[in-house]
Design an enzyme around this catalytic site. Structure first.
Site, PDB file in Angstrom:
ATOM      1  N   MET B   1       0.836  -1.220   0.000  1.00  0.00           N
ATOM      2  CA  MET B   1       0.000   0.000   0.000  1.00  0.00           C
ATOM      3  C   MET B   1       0.862   1.259   0.000  1.00  0.00           C
ATOM      4  O   MET B   1       0.795   2.058  -0.895  1.00  0.00           O
ATOM      5  CB  MET B   1      -0.892   0.013   1.231  1.00  0.00           C
ATOM      6  CG  MET B   1      -1.976  -1.040   1.188  1.00  0.00           C
ATOM      7  SD  MET B   1      -3.345  -0.647   2.262  1.00  0.00           S
ATOM      8  CE  MET B   1      -2.623  -0.916   3.867  1.00  0.00           C
ATOM      9  N   CYS B   2       1.672   1.432   1.001  1.00  0.00           N
ATOM     10  CA  CYS B   2       2.496   2.619   1.242  1.00  0.00           C
ATOM     11  C   CYS B   2       1.621   3.807   1.670  1.00  0.00           C
ATOM     12  O   CYS B   2       0.479   3.925   1.264  1.00  0.00           O
ATOM     13  CB  CYS B   2       3.336   3.048   0.050  1.00  0.00           C
ATOM     14  SG  CYS B   2       4.610   1.853  -0.403  1.00  0.00           S
ATOM     15  N   GLY B   3       2.194   4.624   2.518  1.00  0.00           N
ATOM     16  CA  GLY B   3       1.502   5.840   2.958  1.00  0.00           C
ATOM     17  C   GLY B   3       2.372   7.046   2.664  1.00  0.00           C
ATOM     18  O   GLY B   3       3.593   6.992   2.822  1.00  0.00           O
ATOM     19  N   ARG B  32      -0.203   1.667   6.716  1.00  0.00           N
ATOM     20  CA  ARG B  32      -0.103   1.530   5.272  1.00  0.00           C
ATOM     21  C   ARG B  32       1.276   1.052   4.844  1.00  0.00           C
ATOM     22  O   ARG B  32       1.439   0.580   3.715  1.00  0.00           O
ATOM     23  CB  ARG B  32      -0.398   2.859   4.571  1.00  0.00           C
ATOM     24  CG  ARG B  32      -1.804   3.360   4.766  1.00  0.00           C
ATOM     25  CD  ARG B  32      -2.096   4.493   3.800  1.00  0.00           C
ATOM     26  NE  ARG B  32      -2.138   3.995   2.444  1.00  0.00           N
ATOM     27  CZ  ARG B  32      -3.230   3.535   1.839  1.00  0.00           C
ATOM     28  NH1 ARG B  32      -4.365   3.559   2.467  1.00  0.00           N
ATOM     29  NH2 ARG B  32      -3.173   3.081   0.609  1.00  0.00           N
TER      30      ARG B  32
END
Lengths: 228, 298
Positions: B1-3, B32
């Site tokens: 996902m990554c934030g 995330r």
């Protein structure tokens, strides 16, 4: 009236409290404070509750809702009212991607704008958006009605089945197998009924244009391969 | 996902709180991307001086006595401020390339995270709140900052694989998504003189933007061009010395929310990253459109 403050109560506790309510509960008015963009607020409610969420929420608010009347006093993140079964969800602000996705029943009202993929794979839900909707909305929509006061983005109704799309503003482009259709009396009545239930006034059913499936892609035909 | 989080301050009175606000925003995005984190802070400039941010796997060994040989190699005074595994080397403004060369040849263990007049980049493997606290993010000041919490997809969980990636002076880029044509693009960029430190797809995007800007395009134009040449899913947030940009691919699966007030422009992968910002209730909050460049400068 129970008031649940998410600044002091965990989301899990809130949803457990809501899930405990049955059809005959006396606690029908609920207020949820300080959601601050949290995910999965009031998900899986299965009772005729009136729930006011006071502020913006994150992903999947009111998902799988059954019977409840849920109002978000703010904006909502991706997947608002996803897979709703019945009841009514109102979002006073904007909603993010795939609002009302796979919804099987009930009514979702967005008073602001919806972004991409609104009503993707809808299966019986009615969705009313007062603002605009983004690209790829009603992708593979199966049944139900999408009523949009504003404009629609690219590829509206791509690979649509039997859902009915009503747009008052412009449509940037139609997706595969989606075409504009005649607005007959029965459709005017249908839009009028949905508008009355949504509580959004000031527009006339005859201002909307109807879009739906041309049904060319229901059965595979090699001559239509380019249309997929 | 990554934030992703980003904060671009318009009202200078908020600059002392940049690090504190960014740190709070970053903390909300831990879920995330829990494997690593990083952030770029555009801090105050020192007249006539530039900064090179370094990272070392063995900082006690590498940072002790570093300044003397670098000073000698470039013929000018340098100083080093150490922060955990990172160190910020202060060099005369015209000596950045010489200092980078001296570091590369004489101190190959050191990794260069960024260089420029104001940018400092800190990134490490670990839970994002811990990464932020080991570098004292909450005490940093400046005009803008971009942070990232990584869920590794395209390359290994390493310090160098964390974001932001910086491939030009005072430039940085963070990314949520994955690029599908980064191998080919990397080859083309190497052919045109760009160099790479990792196998990461995001570094290719960063280098692409730097390459376009070297050709004379401004950041907005470079981002616009990237829509033609980059294939895959992306939400990018980029920083320059005095600018802040956002771009999503035409499909726009990767989430993004922005907020603007008279005091700031803020970016978050989710609204909850923005929920603690001052005046957020009255801010203009919107979801950036796909394939649309958003860019602010001051």
């Amino acid at each position: 009236m129970p008031t649940v403050d998410l600044a002091t109560t965990s989301l899990r506790e809130l949803n457990e409290l809501l899930h405990k309510q049955g059809a005959g509960t006396n606690e029908t008015q609920w207020e949820i404070l300080n959601p601050k963009g949290r995910h999965a607020v009031a998900v899986g409610v299965d009772a005729p509750l009136n729930i006011d969420i006071k502020g913006p929420v994150g992903y999947y608010v009111a998902g799988m809702n059954k019977h409840a009347n849920i109002v978000v006093h703010g904006s909502a993140g991706p997947g608002a009212a996803e897979n709703m079964m019945s009841g009514k969800v109102v979002v006073k602000g904007d909603v993010s991607q795939y609002a009302g996705a796979t919804g099987r029943g009930g009514l979702l009202v967005v008073e602001g704008n919806a972004s991409s993929r609104c009503g993707i794979s809808m299966k019986g839900i009615d969705i009313v958006v007062k603002g605009n909707i983004g690209h790829m909305s009603a992708f593979m929509a199966q049944t139900g009605n999408l009523v949009v006061f504003g404009d629609a983005g690219d590829a509206l109704g791509d690979s649509i089945y039997e859902a009915r799309l009503f747009v008052r503003g412009s449509v940037k482009s139609l997706g595969a197998d989606c075409v504009e259709k005649e607005m007959r009396d029965e459709h005017l009545d249908l839009v009028d009924n949905i508008l009355q239930r949504s509580g959004l006034n000031g527009v006339k059913p005859k201002d909307f244009r109807r879009y739906g499936s041309s049904r060319k892609l229901y059965n595979f035909n090699i001559d239509n391969a380019d249309a997929y | 996902m990554c934030g992703i989080v980003g904060l671009f301050i318009k009202d200078a009175s908020l600059e002392p709180k940049l690090g504190q606000l960014t740190s709070t925003m970053l903390a909300t995005m831990c879920e995330r991307g829990p494997d690593s984190a990083g952030f770029a802070v555009y801090g105050p400039a020192t007249k006539g001086r530039a900064k090179i941010t370094l990272q070392s796997p063995d900082p006690d060994r590498d940072f002790a006595g570093l300044t003397a040989p670098i000073s000698k190699a470039i013929g000018a005074e340098v100083s080093l401020e150490r922060k955990s595994t990172h160190g910020v080397l202060s060099v005369p403004a015209g000596k950045v390339d010489a200092a980078r060369e001296a570091l590369r040849t004489g101190h190959p263990h050191l990794r260069i995270m960024s260089s420029g007049d104001v940018i400092e980049i800190f990134k490490e493997v670990g839970y994002p709140t811990q990464v932020a606290s080991r570098f004292d993010l909450s005490k940093m000041q400046g005009s803008h900052a971009i942070g990232h919490t990584r869920m590794a997809t395209e390359s290994a969980v390493t310090t160098m694989g964390a974001h932001p990636f910086s491939t030009g002076p005072d430039q940085c880029l963070v990314h949520n998504g994955s690029l599908s044509n980064h191998h080919n693009l990397r080859r083309d960029l190497i052919h045109d003189g760009m160099s790479f430190e990792t196998e990461n797809d995001t570094e290719v995007a960063a280098a692409y933007i730097s390459w376009r800007m070297k050709q004379g395009l401004n950041l907005g134009e470079a981002l616009q061009k990237s829509l033609e040449d980059l294939d895959g899913f992306f939400t990018f947030v980029v920083g320059t010395k005095n600018g802040f940009g956002v771009l999503r691919d035409p499909i726009a699966c990767k989430p993004a929310v922005m907020a603007e007030t008279n005091q700031y422009v803020a970016f978050g992968s989710e609204y909850r990253a923005l929920a603690g910002l001052p005046g957020i209730d009255a801010a203009r909050v919107w979801e950036p459109e796909p394939a649309t460049v958003y860019f602010w400068e001051r």
